[in-house]
Scaffold this motif. Structure first.
Motif, short mmCIF file in Angstrom:
data_model
loop_
_atom_site.label_atom_id
_atom_site.label_comp_id
_atom_site.label_asym_id
_atom_site.label_seq_id
_atom_site.Cartn_x
_atom_site.Cartn_y
_atom_site.Cartn_z
N UNK A 166 27.74 58.84 26.68
CA UNK A 166 27.44 57.72 25.92
C UNK A 166 27.19 56.72 27.02
N UNK A 167 26.49 55.29 26.82
CA UNK A 167 26.33 54.19 27.64
C UNK A 167 26.36 53.03 26.78
N UNK A 173 19.13 54.39 20.50
CA UNK A 173 18.40 54.98 20.52
C UNK A 173 17.01 54.05 21.23
N UNK A 174 18.14 53.09 22.20
CA UNK A 174 16.55 52.94 23.07
C UNK A 174 17.05 53.36 24.86
N UNK A 175 18.77 54.61 24.62
CA UNK A 175 18.79 55.34 25.59
C UNK A 175 18.16 56.07 26.40
N UNK A 191 23.56 60.02 35.91
CA UNK A 191 22.29 60.33 35.50
C UNK A 191 21.51 59.16 35.24
N UNK A 192 20.54 58.78 35.77
CA UNK A 192 19.80 57.61 35.92
C UNK A 192 19.64 57.37 34.72
N UNK A 193 18.82 55.52 34.01
CA UNK A 193 18.17 55.06 33.42
C UNK A 193 17.83 54.42 33.02
N UNK A 194 16.81 54.35 32.15
CA UNK A 194 16.14 53.45 32.32
C UNK A 194 16.45 51.37 32.50
N UNK A 195 17.88 51.76 31.75
CA UNK A 195 18.82 50.63 32.03
C UNK A 195 18.77 49.90 33.00
N UNK A 196 18.14 49.96 34.11
CA UNK A 196 18.22 50.17 35.24
C UNK A 196 20.42 49.72 35.87
N UNK A 210 33.06 62.32 29.69
CA UNK A 210 33.45 60.62 30.35
C UNK A 210 32.86 60.18 31.64
N UNK A 211 32.26 58.50 31.65
CA UNK A 211 31.43 57.99 32.24
C UNK A 211 32.46 57.12 33.46
#
Length: 489
Positions: A166-167, A173-175, A191-196, A210-211
């Protein structure tokens, strides 16, 4: 005259294309074969081939001439110096003789005996970005691009459970997950994401993960991660991040088991996760976490990062030739990081480190695997030439002094590090996929499990307890030289 070792070093770095260039210098303008003097050979060979120095070509010429002399083709040392000429046939004869000499000196190698490949029933629907082994629960964990997590039984690779990360920062859909690392000392994954963002999820929950923390405000998308913990002090750890702007950042945790970040500096977001500001880390507001950075790869993306604990340094790679590999470190008491760059012809996709041998392997876009001494930047220790396409992954087998490499044309090579020979080549067993397929290689030596992903497909190669012994000499040009001598196409 050069020793066999010196000549062999040049020979081992040359490929079929280089030998074709060498063959062309033994043909005159009318297309007729010709022989060359020492001066002519050195000048033309050095100019036509893509590697080697004039001194090395001089050593090669002298070795060929002396071989001719010992074969009674020449009769005096004066003739060798003044009238010694070499043609293509003499060069090929010498190289073949060297090949047979080395073949007679080779030894037996233990290589894995693989069971028939097994394609796993995989719940993932998009590219698998990471495979991890969870030692605490004897399970494998895989994470796909869309954030789906799958837990696998270690014994038979059956699926135990699935969930989705979860983020709330972006819509589902953009994760886009770029990388995942295990923080084994605190039972979390980063975990690294393209949303910086880099998010930290708790593995101890019996349901969804959980985050706990969200590291926000990065200047570019984090593309690759690495995590190391001190085996003697679990509070000491390093998280290394490489991003799409060419920056490498290292976060040094000093009380990881108590808290990764200071709570007084944090706020909660809608996921009930504690938000960590990147700017505050840069400014040193967290006493339990300090940061070091460099931008030696800019503007290229950082493709892989590794923390080299024995050197207290950070290795990284990119597809930019001028910064194919970079090692950064800080001397005791020094304020600024020191940087060393390693240059290759086309750049590097992947790197790995062998602790005992103190060697770094690079997977090159020029179809080569290079082995580097971290203290020598001018040239690699050796080149392992055997792939015919870009090498996308390299993994050392730490307990056997062997190296695995995988290329875009789906060829897996096993190299003996000490002899620098290819002792096993696996091809034709991997699925037919498009050239731009995302491929991942994961090795677990204890179980002889080799997992390869091709987008959302997972394939298992499992070694048996028995190993076969093989004798090999890893020179790729034997057949080409033989055909040339026999005037075959």
């Amino acid at each position: 005259m050069g020793t066999a070792v010196e000549v062999g070093q040049l020979e081992s770095r040359m490929n079929a294309k280089d030998y074709m260039h060498l063959q062309s210098i033994f043909v005159d303008c009318s297309g007729k074969p010709r022989s060359l003097s020492r001066t002519e050979f050195i000048h033309l060979a050095w100019r036509s081939a893509d590697r080697g120095s004039k001194q090395e070509y001089g050593l090669l010429f002298d070795s060929v001439v002396v071989t001719q002399k010992s074969s009674s083709l020449l009769h005096s040392s004066d003739e060798v110096k003044k009238e010694g000429h070499v043609d293509w046939g003499a060069l090929c004869s010498f190289l073949l003789e060297e090949t047979w000499r080395k073949l007679n000196q080779t030894k037996d190698f233990n290589v894995p005996l693989w069971k028939p490949r097994r394609t796993l029933t995989c719940p993932h629907r998009d590219s698998v970005q990471k495979v991890l082994y969870l030692q605490s629960s004897d399970q494998y964990l895989t994470v796909s691009k869309g954030g789906k997590v799958v837990l696998w039984q270690e014994v038979d690779l059956s699926v135990l459970s699935t969930c989705r990360l979860q983020n709330s920062t972006v819509a589902s859909r953009d994760l886009w997950v770029t990388d995942v690392v295990l923080l084994q000392n605190v039972q979390k994954i980063a975990v690294s994401f393209t949303c910086e963002e880099v998010c930290f999820y708790d593995l101890r929950s019996k349901q969804d993960f959980p985050c706990k923390y969200k590291l926000q405000g990065l200047r570019f998308a984090p593309w690759c991660l690495d995590y190391w913990m001190d085996p003697c002090d679990a509070d000491q750890a390093v998280l290394t991040i490489g991003d799409t702007g060419g920056q490498v950042s290292a976060l040094h945790f000093t009380s990881a088991q108590t808290s990764l970040f200071e709570s007084r500096c944090l706020q909660l977001d809608s996921d009930s996760a504690k938000v960590v500001s990147w700017d505050q880390l840069v400014k040193g507001r967290h006493s339990c976490c300090r940061m070091e950075t460099h931008k030696a790869h800019a503007p290229a993306w950082v493709r892989k990062v590794l923390y080299l604990s024995s050197l207290r340094a950070f290795a990284s790679c990119s597809t930019r030739p001028q910064s194919s590999m970079v090692i950064g470190w800080r001397d005791e008491g020094a304020g600024k990081m020191r940087i060393t760059s390693y240059v290759t012809r086309k750049g590097v996709w992947d790197i790995d480190y062998h602790r005992q041998w103190n060697l770094i392997a690079t997977a090159g876009l020029d179809d080569q695997v290079l082995l580097w001494n971290p203290y020598v930047t001018s040239e690699p220790v050796c080149a392992l030439a055997g792939h015919l396409n870009e090498v996308t992954a390299v993994r050392f087998m730490q307990t056997k002094d062997q190296l695995l490499s995988f290329s875009k044309d789906k060829v897996l090579c096993l190299w003996d590090v000490s002899s620098q020979l290819c002792v096993q080549r696996v091809a034709g067993v991997f699925p037919k996929v498009q050239e731009d397929t995302h491929t991942l290689l994961f090795l677990r030596e204890e179980r002889q499990h080799l997992l390869l992903s091709f987008n959302s497909r997972l394939l298992l190669l499992e070694g048996t307890e028995e190993e076969k012994r093989t004798m090999t000499y890893g020179h790729t040009l034997n057949s080409a030289l033989r055909k040339s001598l026999c005037r075959q196409e």
